[in-house]
Design a protein around this motif. Structure first.
Motif, PDB file in Angstrom:
ATOM      1  N   GLN A  74      27.948  -0.039 -17.933  1.00  0.00           N
ATOM      2  CA  GLN A  74      26.797   0.735 -17.493  1.00  0.00           C
ATOM      3  C   GLN A  74      27.220   1.659 -16.357  1.00  0.00           C
ATOM      4  O   GLN A  74      28.124   1.345 -15.581  1.00  0.00           O
ATOM      5  N   GLY A  75      26.550   2.812 -16.267  1.00  0.00           N
ATOM      6  CA  GLY A  75      26.937   3.816 -15.289  1.00  0.00           C
ATOM      7  C   GLY A  75      26.092   3.856 -14.048  1.00  0.00           C
ATOM      8  O   GLY A  75      26.405   4.585 -13.107  1.00  0.00           O
ATOM      9  N   ILE A  76      24.998   3.097 -14.016  1.00  0.00           N
ATOM     10  CA  ILE A  76      24.157   3.006 -12.822  1.00  0.00           C
ATOM     11  C   ILE A  76      23.952   1.537 -12.509  1.00  0.00           C
ATOM     12  O   ILE A  76      23.487   0.776 -13.359  1.00  0.00           O
ATOM     13  N   ILE A  77      24.304   1.137 -11.293  1.00  0.00           N
ATOM     14  CA  ILE A  77      24.197  -0.285 -10.946  1.00  0.00           C
ATOM     15  C   ILE A  77      23.233  -0.545  -9.792  1.00  0.00           C
ATOM     16  O   ILE A  77      22.872  -1.680  -9.539  1.00  0.00           O
ATOM     17  N   SER A  78      22.802   0.489  -9.090  1.00  0.00           N
ATOM     18  CA  SER A  78      21.895   0.284  -7.960  1.00  0.00           C
ATOM     19  C   SER A  78      20.562  -0.268  -8.450  1.00  0.00           C
ATOM     20  O   SER A  78      19.992   0.232  -9.428  1.00  0.00           O
ATOM     21  N   ASN A  79      20.055  -1.286  -7.755  1.00  0.00           N
ATOM     22  CA  ASN A  79      18.799  -1.921  -8.138  1.00  0.00           C
ATOM     23  C   ASN A  79      18.188  -2.565  -6.901  1.00  0.00           C
ATOM     24  O   ASN A  79      18.883  -3.305  -6.197  1.00  0.00           O
ATOM     25  N   PRO A  80      16.925  -2.303  -6.581  1.00  0.00           N
ATOM     26  CA  PRO A  80      16.315  -2.896  -5.386  1.00  0.00           C
ATOM     27  C   PRO A  80      16.371  -4.419  -5.354  1.00  0.00           C
ATOM     28  O   PRO A  80      16.353  -5.019  -4.267  1.00  0.00           O
ATOM     29  N   ALA A  81      16.463  -5.049  -6.517  1.00  0.00           N
ATOM     30  CA  ALA A  81      16.493  -6.513  -6.573  1.00  0.00           C
ATOM     31  C   ALA A  81      17.902  -7.064  -6.423  1.00  0.00           C
ATOM     32  O   ALA A  81      18.089  -8.287  -6.449  1.00  0.00           O
ATOM     33  N   ALA A  82      18.891  -6.196  -6.260  1.00  0.00           N
ATOM     34  CA  ALA A  82      20.290  -6.623  -6.151  1.00  0.00           C
ATOM     35  C   ALA A  82      20.855  -6.229  -4.789  1.00  0.00           C
ATOM     36  O   ALA A  82      20.432  -5.234  -4.202  1.00  0.00           O
ATOM     37  N   GLY A 126      13.325  10.165 -10.460  1.00  0.00           N
ATOM     38  CA  GLY A 126      13.982   8.868 -10.553  1.00  0.00           C
ATOM     39  C   GLY A 126      14.176   8.239  -9.185  1.00  0.00           C
ATOM     40  O   GLY A 126      14.014   7.027  -9.026  1.00  0.00           O
ATOM     41  N   GLU A 127      14.514   9.066  -8.191  1.00  0.00           N
ATOM     42  CA  GLU A 127      14.680   8.514  -6.845  1.00  0.00           C
ATOM     43  C   GLU A 127      13.365   8.033  -6.261  1.00  0.00           C
ATOM     44  O   GLU A 127      13.330   7.035  -5.540  1.00  0.00           O
ATOM     45  N   VAL A 128      12.273   8.719  -6.559  1.00  0.00           N
ATOM     46  CA  VAL A 128      10.970   8.263  -6.074  1.00  0.00           C
ATOM     47  C   VAL A 128      10.670   6.875  -6.626  1.00  0.00           C
ATOM     48  O   VAL A 128      10.245   5.967  -5.891  1.00  0.00           O
ATOM     49  N   THR A 129      10.905   6.688  -7.912  1.00  0.00           N
ATOM     50  CA  THR A 129      10.673   5.369  -8.525  1.00  0.00           C
ATOM     51  C   THR A 129      11.563   4.308  -7.891  1.00  0.00           C
ATOM     52  O   THR A 129      11.108   3.217  -7.536  1.00  0.00           O
ATOM     53  N   TYR A 130      12.836   4.642  -7.735  1.00  0.00           N
ATOM     54  CA  TYR A 130      13.811   3.724  -7.129  1.00  0.00           C
ATOM     55  C   TYR A 130      13.474   3.441  -5.673  1.00  0.00           C
ATOM     56  O   TYR A 130      13.437   2.292  -5.233  1.00  0.00           O
ATOM     57  N   GLY A 131      13.187   4.490  -4.911  1.00  0.00           N
ATOM     58  CA  GLY A 131      12.898   4.315  -3.500  1.00  0.00           C
ATOM     59  C   GLY A 131      11.623   3.533  -3.242  1.00  0.00           C
ATOM     60  O   GLY A 131      11.568   2.665  -2.362  1.00  0.00           O
ATOM     61  N   ALA A 132      10.573   3.831  -3.996  1.00  0.00           N
ATOM     62  CA  ALA A 132       9.314   3.123  -3.817  1.00  0.00           C
ATOM     63  C   ALA A 132       9.461   1.634  -4.111  1.00  0.00           C
ATOM     64  O   ALA A 132       8.805   0.786  -3.485  1.00  0.00           O
ATOM     65  N   GLU A 133      10.335   1.314  -5.052  1.00  0.00           N
ATOM     66  CA  GLU A 133      10.504  -0.084  -5.457  1.00  0.00           C
ATOM     67  C   GLU A 133      10.998  -0.955  -4.309  1.00  0.00           C
ATOM     68  O   GLU A 133      10.717  -2.163  -4.277  1.00  0.00           O
ATOM     69  N   ALA A 188       0.833  -1.200   0.000  1.00  0.00           N
ATOM     70  CA  ALA A 188       0.000   0.000   0.000  1.00  0.00           C
ATOM     71  C   ALA A 188       0.869   1.252   0.000  1.00  0.00           C
ATOM     72  O   ALA A 188       0.563   2.244  -0.675  1.00  0.00           O
ATOM     73  N   ALA A 189       1.970   1.212   0.742  1.00  0.00           N
ATOM     74  CA  ALA A 189       2.867   2.363   0.788  1.00  0.00           C
ATOM     75  C   ALA A 189       3.531   2.587  -0.559  1.00  0.00           C
ATOM     76  O   ALA A 189       3.699   3.737  -1.000  1.00  0.00           O
ATOM     77  N   PHE A 190       3.921   1.496  -1.229  1.00  0.00           N
ATOM     78  CA  PHE A 190       4.490   1.611  -2.567  1.00  0.00           C
ATOM     79  C   PHE A 190       3.515   2.316  -3.505  1.00  0.00           C
ATOM     80  O   PHE A 190       3.886   3.244  -4.245  1.00  0.00           O
ATOM     81  N   GLU A 191       2.267   1.905  -3.465  1.00  0.00           N
ATOM     82  CA  GLU A 191       1.276   2.496  -4.364  1.00  0.00           C
ATOM     83  C   GLU A 191       1.007   3.958  -4.025  1.00  0.00           C
ATOM     84  O   GLU A 191       0.857   4.800  -4.922  1.00  0.00           O
ATOM     85  N   ARG A 192       1.008   4.281  -2.742  1.00  0.00           N
ATOM     86  CA  ARG A 192       0.726   5.656  -2.352  1.00  0.00           C
ATOM     87  C   ARG A 192       1.897   6.578  -2.683  1.00  0.00           C
ATOM     88  O   ARG A 192       1.693   7.720  -3.081  1.00  0.00           O
ATOM     89  N   ILE A 193       3.118   6.099  -2.516  1.00  0.00           N
ATOM     90  CA  ILE A 193       4.277   6.909  -2.917  1.00  0.00           C
ATOM     91  C   ILE A 193       4.223   7.174  -4.418  1.00  0.00           C
ATOM     92  O   ILE A 193       4.486   8.286  -4.880  1.00  0.00           O
ATOM     93  N   THR A 194       3.871   6.144  -5.184  1.00  0.00           N
ATOM     94  CA  THR A 194       3.779   6.290  -6.635  1.00  0.00           C
ATOM     95  C   THR A 194       2.724   7.316  -7.012  1.00  0.00           C
ATOM     96  O   THR A 194       2.922   8.142  -7.917  1.00  0.00           O
ATOM     97  N   GLU A 195       1.598   7.304  -6.305  1.00  0.00           N
ATOM     98  CA  GLU A 195       0.532   8.277  -6.561  1.00  0.00           C
ATOM     99  C   GLU A 195       0.988   9.700  -6.244  1.00  0.00           C
ATOM    100  O   GLU A 195       0.587  10.658  -6.903  1.00  0.00           O
ATOM    101  N   ARG A 196       1.827   9.832  -5.244  1.00  0.00           N
ATOM    102  CA  ARG A 196       2.284  11.156  -4.807  1.00  0.00           C
ATOM    103  C   ARG A 196       3.711  11.443  -5.263  1.00  0.00           C
ATOM    104  O   ARG A 196       4.441  12.212  -4.647  1.00  0.00           O
TER     105      ARG A 196
END
Length: 486
Positions: free
Chosen positions: A446-454, A110-117, A81-89
């Motif tokens: 690649q120049g960006i390697i941070s990923n919530p799944a890693a 971009g950070e909002v997308t990354y952080g919410a993930e 629910a928090a993921f969805e609400r951050i995405t909405e806002r």
């Protein structure tokens, strides 16, 4: 500040969140939050005392039992629910981050997308916590292992990624069943305060997440660390502060996760696709204005292509537009404060004094705000301070190398070991170099390697423990073994 921006800041809670209630500091003091693009004050928030820190831990301890017994699915649904609400806002969070930290709206989005993930990822991990059942080799005993939440956790987050550094720690703690005391950076507390209120709206029980903002960090935090009821400490910040916190944590033998400083090498071999390498260099260097522990700090380019690379890099860097991050057409915002800008200027002047050549930039920008020109420097000596210290700004020092071994030795010649970058089209070289580099994370072409799944984290003086990936939740779990006689 535009009316909508002003009302956004005004809508954020300004108190301490303790036991589910927003309240003032016990001595009534506040701290000012500054707009780094102008030096103007955005807001005042509560400045916690030692008593407030203890109260926050009291609340976390009181909530731990019920929260640990909450069904994993329920914990996961709060995160979802928090993921969805951050995405909405998303636009509100992005604007808030830009106002208090300085990065452009494009980067903040971009950070909002990354952080919410992180919340979405750990909402799915909450229901996958598992142990195992087996028979002892002699057949006489059944072996049961189970995973339990570590317990009350202290989280200290930095100013450079106000949302993502919070969600990366809070997400797995919620999923695992741990309660929390969060101390965000005093420069950028508004995003964390807004996030905490959002989690309350999503049904997070009182006392599970407690937030204390303070300028008296050492005085407030040390008693919490030394309290025997605290069971885990997680910190993102400088290596110097991390070392001090680890020493304090030793008294209670806390579980500790440390994500500390970096000095990332960016290696470009002679066979690299230079267009791709320059693009990757811009991402690795200029993400977050260079104020990132994963930012490319040292560029090592093969001698046969170093001049071409430097020319292309300087052209890209010199074309960037500086300004307030909320304005259209701006590519680069201000550094976080005057101390940060002056520190970058000192490193550039030191390299210049050793004979390095400024190809573009090389100066602080006069006037209001804490701006520094995007800078490319060539002929930088390997013992220059900017090659051994974290720059944390929009400066790219370039040096050349001749052999693969020399590149690896230069890259590893630091106490740090967080992120590194390699550009080459040779697959065999990718394997050799990846195995030889002493880093927790390696980006290939690649120049960006941070990923919530890693798994995010480093080795050596860059810390220990991992955030994100399957490994991230393990940092918040203890293993219990039960031997059962059948």
């Amino acid at each position: 500040m535009a009316t909508t921006q002003k009302s956004l800041v005004e809508s954020v809670p300004k108190g301490l969140l303790i036991g589910g209630r927003w309240r003032d500091s016990s001595d009534g003091r506040t701290l000012a939050v500054e707009d780094p693009s102008s030096g103007a004050t955005l807001a005042h928030v509560a400045d916690a005392t030692i008593a407030d820190g203890k109260a926050a831990l009291d609340a976390a301890v009181a909530a731990q039992g019920d929260w640990a017994s909450t069904p994993p699915r329920d914990r996961g649904e709060i995160l979802r629910a928090a993921f969805e609400r951050i995405t909405e806002r998303a636009e509100d969070f992005a604007t808030l981050m830009t106002l208090e930290m300085g990065k452009t709206l494009l980067e903040s989005r971009g950070e909002v997308t990354y952080g919410a993930e992180f919340f979405r990822w750990f909402s799915e991990e909450a229901v996958r916590i598992s142990g195992r059942w087996s028979t002892a080799p002699n057949g006489a005993t059944r072996l049961l292992t189970m995973k339990k939440p570590v317990g009350p956790t202290l989280m200290i987050t930095p100013w450079n990624f106000p949302l993502a550094m919070g969600t990366r720690k809070i997400g797995p703690a919620i999923a695992a069943g741990c309660t929390m005391v969060v101390k965000p950076a005093s420069q950028t507390p508004l995003t964390m305060l807004a996030l905490a209120e959002l989690l309350r709206e999503c049904g997070l029980p009182d006392g599970v997440l407690n937030v204390i903002t303070t300028t008296r960090t050492g005085d407030v935090i040390e008693p919490v660390i030394r309290d025997p009821r605290l069971r885990k400490l997680t910190f993102t910040g400088s290596t110097a502060v991390g070392r001090s916190l680890v020493e304090q944590s030793a008294e209670q033998l806390l579980r500790v996760s440390m994500e500390l400083g970096g000095n990332a090498p960016f290696i470009v071999f002679e066979d690299a696709d230079l267009d791709r390498a320059v693009e990757g260099a811009m991402l690795a260097k200029m993400r977050n204005i260079g104020e990132a522990c994963t930012a490319a700090n040292r560029f090592y380019v093969h001698e046969s292509v170093v001049d071409d690379f430097a020319e292309r890099m300087a052209k890209r860097m010199g074309a960037l537009t500086l300004g307030k991050g909320t304005k259209k057409g701006v590519d680069v915002g201000p550094l976080i404060d005057g101390k940060a800008r002056d520190g970058v200027a000192e490193l550039v002047e030191h390299a210049r004094s050793q004979g390095a050549t400024i190809v573009t930039g090389g100066n602080p920008v006069p006037g209001r705000g804490y701006f520094y020109e995007p800078t490319v420097i060539t002929g930088v000596r390997k013992d220059a301070r900017m090659m051994t210290e974290e720059i944390f700004g929009p400066v790219a020092p370039i040096a050349s190398f001749r052999t693969e071994k020399e590149a690896i030795d230069l890259a590893n010649g630091t106490e740090y070991g967080l992120a590194s970058y390699v550009f080459t089209r040779d697959l065999s070289r990718v394997i050799r170099v990846s195995e030889a580099l002493e880093y927790g994370m390696i980006g290939i072409n690649q120049g960006i390697i941070s990923n919530p799944a890693a798994p995010f984290g480093g080795v050596k003086a860059s810390g220990f423990g991992r955030e994100g990936g399957f490994e991230g939740i393990e940092e918040y779990l203890e293993t219990t073994y039960v031997g059962i006689a059948p």
